[in-house]
Design a protein around this motif. Structure first.
Motif, short mmCIF file in Angstrom:
data_model
loop_
_atom_site.label_atom_id
_atom_site.label_comp_id
_atom_site.label_asym_id
_atom_site.label_seq_id
_atom_site.Cartn_x
_atom_site.Cartn_y
_atom_site.Cartn_z
N VAL A 28 -9.35 -0.27 -2.75
CA VAL A 28 -8.64 -0.61 -1.64
C VAL A 28 -8.57 0.37 -0.63
O VAL A 28 -7.70 0.50 0.29
CB VAL A 28 -7.31 -1.31 -1.82
N TYR A 37 -1.03 -6.17 -0.42
CA TYR A 37 -2.09 -6.98 -1.03
C TYR A 37 -1.50 -8.08 -1.68
O TYR A 37 -0.35 -8.12 -2.40
CB TYR A 37 -2.48 -5.74 -2.16
N LEU A 45 -8.18 -11.50 -3.59
CA LEU A 45 -7.14 -10.62 -3.13
C LEU A 45 -7.31 -10.30 -1.82
O LEU A 45 -8.30 -9.87 -1.10
CB LEU A 45 -7.20 -9.38 -3.94
N TYR A 62 -0.05 -1.85 4.79
CA TYR A 62 -0.61 -3.22 4.32
C TYR A 62 0.02 -3.89 2.96
O TYR A 62 0.47 -3.20 2.49
CB TYR A 62 -2.31 -2.85 3.91
N PRO A 64 -12.09 -4.33 0.56
CA PRO A 64 -11.85 -4.27 -0.59
C PRO A 64 -12.83 -4.70 -1.56
O PRO A 64 -13.59 -5.39 -1.27
CB PRO A 64 -10.47 -5.07 -1.03
N SER A 121 0.90 -1.43 0.04
CA SER A 121 0.15 -0.01 0.10
C SER A 121 0.81 1.18 -0.11
O SER A 121 2.07 1.16 0.39
CB SER A 121 -0.92 0.12 1.27
N ALA A 132 -10.66 -8.97 2.38
CA ALA A 132 -10.40 -10.03 1.35
C ALA A 132 -11.53 -9.71 0.47
O ALA A 132 -12.58 -9.62 0.99
CB ALA A 132 -9.94 -11.25 1.82
N THR A 183 -0.30 -1.66 -7.44
CA THR A 183 -1.10 -0.64 -6.60
C THR A 183 -1.04 0.70 -7.48
O THR A 183 -0.15 1.05 -8.19
CB THR A 183 -0.80 -0.42 -5.35
N VAL A 197 -5.97 -8.56 1.87
CA VAL A 197 -5.21 -7.26 2.66
C VAL A 197 -4.60 -7.70 3.74
O VAL A 197 -5.32 -8.01 4.73
CB VAL A 197 -6.02 -6.20 2.77
N VAL A 240 -0.16 -8.65 -8.65
CA VAL A 240 -0.89 -7.62 -8.52
C VAL A 240 0.04 -6.34 -8.46
O VAL A 240 1.39 -6.45 -7.99
CB VAL A 240 -1.48 -7.60 -6.99
N PRO A 285 -8.97 -0.68 3.41
CA PRO A 285 -8.70 -1.75 3.63
C PRO A 285 -9.33 -3.05 3.81
O PRO A 285 -9.08 -4.32 3.76
CB PRO A 285 -7.47 -1.64 4.57
N ALA A 318 -6.18 -1.42 -6.50
CA ALA A 318 -5.12 -2.47 -6.84
C ALA A 318 -5.65 -3.04 -8.12
O ALA A 318 -6.61 -3.18 -8.48
CB ALA A 318 -5.38 -3.54 -5.69
#
Length: 404
Positions: A307, A244, A253, A242, A313, A237, A269, A285, A255, A283, A310, A292
């Protein structure tokens, strides 16, 4: 807790998956031995989203200075080397962007190579170091070290690249349980921690690489077979609180909070989304940290997730284009933030996707079916957005310009 073990090697087999047996899906030299049955749970509630999948258009992209018709990505230079670049998988740039580091996990290679890219039309092999079954690579903030995950060796190697012509392994961390088939890696901005995904262990592992690079050590780990079932790609992040993580078998996905690196934990998630996140690989960001971008191989898609919260998401957009990115592998964000680049292994392509409107990502051009992009996989982009550097599983490394 129990760590799942590889039960056998085969192509995708529905019956075996229903029995919870790991099967090996072959992606050229980058095989993925996939666990299929969730064994543990967390308190995080999975979320789902309903969206309209975008299709490609020929309209002018508001975030670019060119249209789909004239947005082209030209291959400027190619290095072919089946010894050092056999099944070339991942690529990272040196901090001064004069060199690219490329991993090659082929059994006949097992090299991490240093390639000079100061002359875009003439990339040259400068040095190499032997690392058993290397996969993802990441550089330290000061540019001195390269961190390399070793899948079969269940390891993270620290490579000193201060002399590009003579890279050398100076430290290795091995954990037979937590780093089983280690795959993805990211590094904290302060250079203290490396974050590694471990598909066979359903784990995310935090390793101290800053205190003593010659003796990296375990800091913490989280294992979660619901939200991190076969974790592969990883991204940070914007505030680095965080991570991902793409869960290949959980179609997810996740977090993961790393505010306390000794106790990383899943806080949010999207799980079980076979429409947009069917077997996600990688992935990245957005530059503003709000979104993401996830590559899903079986969905043949790029999914965009919000996201900004968090804990919750959510998928907000997606584009599917099996012609332009067939078997998509990696995604990287252009510095301007309005475009992401996606590699397509079977389409021999590097494609630009306009993400100015996250709800409507649109393919705006690229190099498709290019004979010089041989089974492209990993990709990195220069800080000015002018060049992309592509590792090809066909034993190649290419330098590509965009929107010329």
């Amino acid at each position: 807790m129990d760590i799942k073990q590889l039960k056998g090697e085969a192509t995708a087999d529905t019956n075996k998956q229903q029995l919870g047996v790991k099967v090996t899906l072959s992606f050229g030299g980058i095989d993925a031995a996939v666990p299929t049955t969730a064994a543990t749970s967390t308190t995080v509630a999975p979320t789902t989203s309903t969206i309209t999948t975008a299709t490609t258009t020929t309209t002018t992209s508001p975030g670019l200075d060119c249209t789909e018709d004239d947005f082209r990505m030209d291959v400027l230079g190619v290095l072919s080397d089946n010894l050092h670049l056999g099944d070339a998988a991942c690529v990272a740039l040196s901090r001064d962007e004069q060199f690219a580091y490329v991993s090659a996990p082929n059994s006949n290679s097992n090299f991490v190579s240093v390639i000079g890219v100061s002359e875009a039309a003439d990339p040259v092999l400068v040095g190499s170091v032997s690392v058993q079954d290397p996969m993802n690579v990441a550089t330290s903030p000061d540019g001195r070290y390269l961190y390399v995950v070793g899948r079969d060796t269940r390891s993270l190697s620290v490579v000193d690249v201060t002399d590009p012509s003579a890279p050398a392994v100076v430290g290795v961390f091995v954990h037979t349980a937590l780093l089983d088939y280690a795959w993805g890696v990211a590094v904290s901005a302060d250079g203290r921690h490396a974050y590694v995904t471990s598909p066979h262990a359903d784990s995310l592992v935090v390793i101290d690489v800053g205190t003593d690079p010659t003796n990296p050590s375990l800091v913490g780990a989280v294992t979660d077979s619901i939200h991190l079932d076969y974790p592969m790609g990883i991204a940070k992040s914007a505030d680095e609180k965080y991570l991902y993580v793409a869960g290949y078998s959980s179609n997810s996905l996740a977090v993961v909070s790393v505010e306390d690196p000794t106790h990383p934990r899943v806080v949010g998630a999207v799980v079980g989304d076979t429409e947009h996140l069917h077997t996600p690989w990688t992935v990245a960001t957005s530059t503003d940290g709000k979104h993401a971008y996830v590559i899903a191989a079986s969905s043949q898609s790029l999914a965009v997730l919000d996201v900004s919260d968090p804990v919750h998401p959510a998928v907000v957009g997606s584009v599917v284009d099996s012609e332009k990115f067939d078997a998509p592998r990696f995604v990287v964000v252009a510095p301007a933030g309005n475009v992401v680049y996606v590699t397509g292994r079977y389409s021999n392509s590097l494609v630009a996707v306009d993400v100015t409107d996250p709800t409507d990502p649109t393919v705006v051009g690229g190099a498709v079916g290019d004979s010089e992009l041989v089974e492209p996989c990993g990709v990195a982009v220069s800080s000015d957005g002018g060049f992309a550097y592509v590792a090809g599983e066909g034993g190649t490394f290419a330098v590509v310009s965009a929107c010329s």
